[in-house]
Design a protein around this motif. Structure first.
Motif, mmCIF file in Angstrom:
data_model
loop_
_atom_site.group_PDB
_atom_site.id
_atom_site.type_symbol
_atom_site.label_atom_id
_atom_site.label_comp_id
_atom_site.label_asym_id
_atom_site.label_seq_id
_atom_site.Cartn_x
_atom_site.Cartn_y
_atom_site.Cartn_z
ATOM 1 N N TYR A 199 0.299 -1.207 -0.030
ATOM 2 C CA TYR A 199 0.051 -0.644 -0.330
ATOM 3 C C TYR A 199 1.195 1.291 0.108
ATOM 4 O O TYR A 199 0.664 2.185 -0.374
ATOM 5 N N SER A 200 2.185 1.028 0.807
ATOM 6 C CA SER A 200 2.911 2.599 0.246
ATOM 7 C C SER A 200 3.753 2.109 -0.967
ATOM 8 O O SER A 200 3.777 3.506 -1.028
ATOM 9 N N ASN A 201 3.368 1.535 -2.054
ATOM 10 C CA ASN A 201 3.719 2.085 -3.013
ATOM 11 C C ASN A 201 2.374 2.382 -4.109
ATOM 12 O O ASN A 201 2.595 2.773 -5.654
ATOM 13 N N ALA B 111 14.565 -2.031 4.171
ATOM 14 C CA ALA B 111 14.448 -0.964 3.022
ATOM 15 C C ALA B 111 13.263 -1.016 2.245
ATOM 16 O O ALA B 111 12.451 -1.670 2.150
ATOM 17 N N TYR B 112 12.662 0.318 2.517
ATOM 18 C CA TYR B 112 11.494 0.281 1.702
ATOM 19 C C TYR B 112 11.961 0.901 0.534
ATOM 20 O O TYR B 112 12.972 1.543 0.170
ATOM 21 N N GLN B 113 11.572 -0.322 -0.321
ATOM 22 C CA GLN B 113 12.677 -0.527 -2.395
ATOM 23 C C GLN B 113 14.007 0.364 -1.775
ATOM 24 O O GLN B 113 14.263 -0.592 -1.459
ATOM 25 N N GLU B 114 14.375 0.920 -2.397
ATOM 26 C CA GLU B 114 15.642 1.146 -2.069
ATOM 27 C C GLU B 114 15.940 1.693 -1.761
ATOM 28 O O GLU B 114 17.744 1.578 -1.711
ATOM 29 N N ASN B 115 15.425 2.661 0.034
ATOM 30 C CA ASN B 115 15.684 3.354 0.464
ATOM 31 C C ASN B 115 15.873 1.893 1.752
ATOM 32 O O ASN B 115 14.890 1.919 2.543
ATOM 33 N N THR B 116 16.643 1.968 2.425
ATOM 34 C CA THR B 116 17.454 1.174 3.297
ATOM 35 C C THR B 116 17.579 2.070 4.681
ATOM 36 O O THR B 116 18.183 3.356 5.355
ATOM 37 N N VAL B 117 16.645 1.456 5.602
ATOM 38 C CA VAL B 117 16.383 2.714 7.077
ATOM 39 C C VAL B 117 16.707 1.522 8.193
ATOM 40 O O VAL B 117 16.437 2.485 9.422
ATOM 41 N N LEU B 118 16.800 0.906 8.102
ATOM 42 C CA LEU B 118 17.335 -0.605 9.259
ATOM 43 C C LEU B 118 18.198 -0.808 8.535
ATOM 44 O O LEU B 118 19.003 -1.838 7.162
ATOM 45 N N GLY C 96 15.073 7.699 19.461
ATOM 46 C CA GLY C 96 16.260 8.819 18.730
ATOM 47 C C GLY C 96 15.435 9.520 17.756
ATOM 48 O O GLY C 96 14.075 9.573 17.778
ATOM 49 N N PRO C 97 16.226 9.621 17.584
ATOM 50 C CA PRO C 97 15.394 11.309 16.756
ATOM 51 C C PRO C 97 14.393 11.068 15.377
ATOM 52 O O PRO C 97 14.180 9.231 15.141
ATOM 53 N N SER C 98 13.382 10.898 15.097
ATOM 54 C CA SER C 98 12.238 10.842 14.523
ATOM 55 C C SER C 98 12.915 10.916 12.832
ATOM 56 O O SER C 98 13.866 11.058 12.685
ATOM 57 N N GLY C 99 12.699 9.397 12.263
ATOM 58 C CA GLY C 99 13.188 8.783 11.393
ATOM 59 C C GLY C 99 13.969 8.159 11.363
ATOM 60 O O GLY C 99 14.599 7.853 10.532
ATOM 61 N N SER C 100 14.072 8.128 12.523
ATOM 62 C CA SER C 100 15.721 6.960 12.446
ATOM 63 C C SER C 100 15.247 5.683 12.509
ATOM 64 O O SER C 100 15.966 4.603 12.710
ATOM 65 N N GLY C 101 13.793 5.660 12.568
ATOM 66 C CA GLY C 101 13.223 4.101 12.103
ATOM 67 C C GLY C 101 12.514 2.959 13.050
ATOM 68 O O GLY C 101 12.422 1.748 13.440
ATOM 69 N N LYS C 102 12.004 3.972 14.146
ATOM 70 C CA LYS C 102 11.800 3.307 15.512
ATOM 71 C C LYS C 102 10.739 2.527 15.097
ATOM 72 O O LYS C 102 9.772 1.246 15.041
ATOM 73 N N SER C 103 9.833 3.185 14.732
ATOM 74 C CA SER C 103 8.149 2.804 13.804
ATOM 75 C C SER C 103 8.094 1.813 13.179
ATOM 76 O O SER C 103 7.738 -0.016 12.950
ATOM 77 N N THR C 104 9.278 1.392 12.256
ATOM 78 C CA THR C 104 9.929 0.546 11.292
ATOM 79 C C THR C 104 10.136 -0.288 12.371
ATOM 80 O O THR C 104 9.749 -1.882 12.070
ATOM 81 N N ILE C 105 10.963 -0.900 12.874
ATOM 82 C CA ILE C 105 11.244 -1.298 13.913
ATOM 83 C C ILE C 105 9.998 -2.548 14.574
ATOM 84 O O ILE C 105 10.000 -4.196 14.855
ATOM 85 N N THR D 267 -0.263 1.968 17.884
ATOM 86 C CA THR D 267 0.625 2.768 16.537
ATOM 87 C C THR D 267 0.325 4.043 17.045
ATOM 88 O O THR D 267 -0.399 4.658 17.792
ATOM 89 N N GLN D 268 1.467 4.842 15.895
ATOM 90 C CA GLN D 268 2.121 6.127 16.230
ATOM 91 C C GLN D 268 0.759 7.220 16.261
ATOM 92 O O GLN D 268 0.049 7.867 16.383
ATOM 93 N N ASP D 269 -0.116 6.629 14.857
ATOM 94 C CA ASP D 269 -1.502 7.343 14.848
ATOM 95 C C ASP D 269 -2.306 7.127 15.073
ATOM 96 O O ASP D 269 -2.672 5.780 14.481
HETATM 97 P P1 ADP Z 1 10.945 6.839 13.168
HETATM 98 O O1 ADP Z 1 9.522 6.227 13.855
HETATM 99 O O2 ADP Z 1 11.788 6.720 13.762
HETATM 100 O O3 ADP Z 1 10.242 8.354 13.374
HETATM 101 P P2 ADP Z 1 10.045 5.884 10.815
HETATM 102 O O4 ADP Z 1 9.866 4.396 11.214
HETATM 103 O O5 ADP Z 1 8.164 5.651 10.990
HETATM 104 O O6 ADP Z 1 11.090 6.603 11.642
HETATM 105 O O7 ADP Z 1 11.229 6.089 9.483
HETATM 106 C C1 ADP Z 1 12.296 5.374 9.426
HETATM 107 C C2 ADP Z 1 12.388 6.102 8.285
HETATM 108 O O8 ADP Z 1 11.789 5.524 6.667
HETATM 109 C C3 ADP Z 1 12.366 7.234 7.610
HETATM 110 O O9 ADP Z 1 13.309 7.591 7.162
HETATM 111 C C4 ADP Z 1 11.383 7.370 6.171
HETATM 112 O O10 ADP Z 1 11.446 8.539 5.294
HETATM 113 C C5 ADP Z 1 11.146 5.484 5.626
HETATM 114 N N1 ADP Z 1 10.189 5.947 5.539
HETATM 115 C C6 ADP Z 1 8.932 5.023 6.906
HETATM 116 N N2 ADP Z 1 7.872 5.349 6.503
HETATM 117 C C7 ADP Z 1 8.142 4.755 4.624
HETATM 118 C C8 ADP Z 1 7.519 4.028 4.098
HETATM 119 N N3 ADP Z 1 5.923 3.686 3.616
HETATM 120 N N4 ADP Z 1 7.972 4.214 2.664
HETATM 121 C C9 ADP Z 1 9.109 4.811 2.230
HETATM 122 N N5 ADP Z 1 9.997 5.506 3.633
HETATM 123 C C10 ADP Z 1 9.319 5.337 4.725
#
Ligand code: ADP
Ligand code: MG
Length: 601
Positions: free
Chosen positions: A136-138, A372-379, A396-405, A443-445
């Motif tokens: 769905y994010s794609n 990685a979300y597509q090409e973008n490795t976030v963890l 950690g700062p926002s965008g550091s990958g917490k929600s992703t974990i 969840t965060q939201d």
């Molecule tokens: P945090 O919860 O620590 O603020 P997130 O885990 O939400 O951070 O996001 C980590 C990184 O992943 C961010 O750089 C964000 O841009 C990217 N990201 C989050 N969700 C998506 C998504 N659905 N598609 C692409 N990139 C994403």
């Protein structure tokens, strides 16, 4: 397109083969009755021609000569006028039977076409529920909605509607052609010369129709996506005076859609005049050739007119057939779009030998997990473990990958590398449902549904336990506002909870997690939208709830995580520090900096 699209449609029809068979048989009956109705013009003309004293036809067909002699006898006995009356009676009876059988055949189809689109819609919705959130994010939400509504409708109207013609036209065509061959094979051969030409033209138009239809549908998806986005963001659009920007953007999209559809209809409307023109050309040739045969005395005029009447009945099903091909081509574009969802890989799903998880016993381990979300490795290479009963904090700062974990842990997505182990077993080898039963998430939201408060809290349970509902609401400090809202537990929270404040929404989400009473709790900034006073109360509730439980707490307000058994500090997708609050405060590092920043007055 054809073979594959046809196969798809056939497989959709399979459950209704009884209905389709009935339709087919009724169509056969209809075809026979139609032929007799139209052929009845021949004796009719025969009676009329008798008046002008025409010589008896030299036709050599035994069936016709028999009818001829019966008619002659009848006229000799009762006179021409009463013979005419008899013929009219026969025509009325035949016409009634023919149309009755046609209606009965359509009744069968009515059920099939609606049932097929119901099945397809149901299957699509279930598929959507199974797809991983990464899908769905794609994809754009609006485009997905457009596929699930608009394209489905197109499939019903065009593809399934075409079925109707496919089950009927060929029968009529075959019967009429046989009749035509019997009456005059030479004439019929002449008529058939045009077949390859029209076939070629039809396939050409059909192909360009499909391409145009597919682009049109894609463009409509964009349009719906934009409407959806606008409705969601209405407040911001208005406050920032962004209406002109959105109006312009919409105008462009809308104009693009207009152009595509205009082109599509130009092609679609070409199909009907084109086939009519071809058929009229063929009729003229038949008039010329057939007229010659009659003039030479090799066929009676009545029979030629009968021939032409039957031939005009060939044109209708032939046209229906070619239009069915156009329809299928147009619908095939939609079918392809629907199939892109239907056959999207379900990346997160149970392995065939997945095991049900009885209870969480021991520990959770992240082993070299990258994502990685597509090409973008976030963890990058995340390693840590949580023992049963521990409270682990992720900061950690926002965008550091917490929600992703957190998402990886509830297995909304699978890691791109590495593994998550639950009690030593890979998470991917456990039955999804059994694992998710162990987990409660805030969840965060705050995500709420357009349902009652009670239904939102007891989400996923078939029936709710009032006692538990109340205690969950009390723990989440939500009781007061629930009781004050009109209708209390039955209060409908509106679209996405729009009738509630941010803090109220969050408290309902917390109550939802508490209601489940899960062994493992994941809180993603669960108190971020609360005012300080509510936060204190909810914080206490959360701490109560966390006792005897394993929890992963994500918090940006660091005061709330100081009592955690361990704090993991994340920066740009990497673990940079790990330890208790006291230990981390001794180190010069990110954690200390963040705490000091927050302590500033
Ligand atoms: P945090 O919860 O620590 O603020 P997130 O885990 O939400 O951070 O996001 C980590 C990184 O992943 C961010 O750089 C964000 O841009 C990217 N990201 C989050 N969700 C998506 C998504 N659905 N598609 C692409 N990139 C994403
Ligand atoms: Mg987050």
């Amino acid at each position: 397109m054809k073979s594959k699209a046809f196969k798809e449609i056939l497989s959709l029809c399979l459950p209704y083969k009884g209905e389709l068979m009935a339709n087919f048989l009724l169509n056969v009956l209809n075809a026979v009755l139609s032929l007799f109705t139209f052929l009845s013009v021949v004796p009719f003309l025969y009676i009329l021609f008798k008046v002008e004293g025409q010589r008896p036809s030299t036709a050599s067909y035994s069936a016709w000569s028999k009818i001829e002699s019966v008619l002659n006898d009848y006229i000799a006995q009762h006179g021409q006028v009463s013979a005419l009356l008899l013929m009219c009676g026969v025509i009325v009876t035949l016409a009634f039977l023919k149309n009755a059988s046609n209606y009965l055949a359509l009744l069968r189809i009515a059920k099939v076409r609606t049932a097929i689109s119901r099945d397809l819609r149901g299957a699509l919705y279930e598929k959507v529920l199974r797809l991983s959130v990464a899908f769905y994010s794609n994809e754009k939400k609006g485009d997905l909605i457009s596929r699930m509504t608009n394209d489905l409708m197109e499939i019903e109207f065009s593809v399934i509607g075409a079925l109707e013609a496919l089950l009927k036209a060929p029968i009529m065509l075959v019967f009429s052609l046989i009749t035509l061959f019997v009456i005059s094979w030479q004439l019929t051969l002449f008529a058939l010369i045009f077949l390859p030409l029209s076939g070629w033209l039809i396939s050409k138009i059909a192909k360009s129709l499909k391409n145009a239809a597919k682009r049109g549908k894609g463009s409509l998806g964009e349009l719906i996506a934009m409407i959806e986005e606008t409705l969601t963001g209405m407040k911001v659009i208005k406050v920032f005076n962004a209406e002109p920007h959105f109006a312009d953007k919409f105008k462009d999209e809308n104009q693009g859609y207009f152009k595509l559809m205009h082109r599509l209809y130009k092609r679609e409307y070409l199909s009907s005049p084109m086939s009519e023109f071809i058929s009229l050309c063929v009729i003229s040739i038949l008039l010329y050739v057939g007229g010659g045969i009659v003039i030479n005395g090799n066929m009676s005029g009545a029979l030629l007119i009968g021939y032409l009447v039957v031939f005009s009945q060939v044109i209708q099903p032939a046209r229906a057939l070619s239009e069915a091909i156009f329809k299928i081509s147009k619908g095939a574009a939609s079918l392809e779009r629907v199939n892109e969802i239907m056959y999207a890989p379900e990346s997160v799903q149970d392995q065939p030998d997945a095991q049900a998880m009885a209870a969480f016993e021991d520990s959770i381990t992240f082993q070299n997990v990258s994502f990685a979300y597509q090409e973008n490795t976030v963890l990058h290479q995340i390693n840590f473990s949580i023992q049963k009963g521990e409270t682990i904090a992720l900061v950690g700062p926002s965008g550091s990958g917490k929600s992703t974990i957190a998402s990886l842990l509830v297995r909304l997505m699978d890691p791109t590398a590495g593994e998550i182990l639950i009690d030593g077993q890979p998470l991917s080898s456990l039955k999804l449902k059994s694992w998710r039963e162990q987990v409660g998430v805030v969840t965060q939201d705050s995500i709420l549904f357009n349902e009652t408060i009670a239904n939102n809290i007891a989400l996923g349970s078939e029936e709710w336990d009032v006692e538990r509902l109340h205690s969950a609401a009390r723990s989440a400090n939500a009781m007061e506002f629930i009781e004050q809202s009109p209708g209390s537990w039955e209060f409908n929270v509106g679209d996405g909870g729009s009738k509630l404040s941010g803090g109220q929404k969050q408290r309902l989400c917390i109550a939802r997690a508490i209601y489940r009473n899960p062994p493992l709790l994941i809180l993603d900034e669960a108190t971020s939208a609360l005012d300080t006073q509510s936060e204190q109360v909810v914080q206490n509730a959360i701490e109560n709830m966390m006792q005897n439980r394993t929890s992963l707490v994500i918090a940006h307000r660091l005061s709330t995580v100081q009592r955690a058994s361990r704090i993991i500090v994340l920066d740009q997708g990497k673990i940079v520090q790990m330890g208790t609050h006291e230990a981390l405060m001794q180190e010069e590092g990110l954690y200390k900096t963040l705490v000091e920043l927050q302590e500033l007055p």
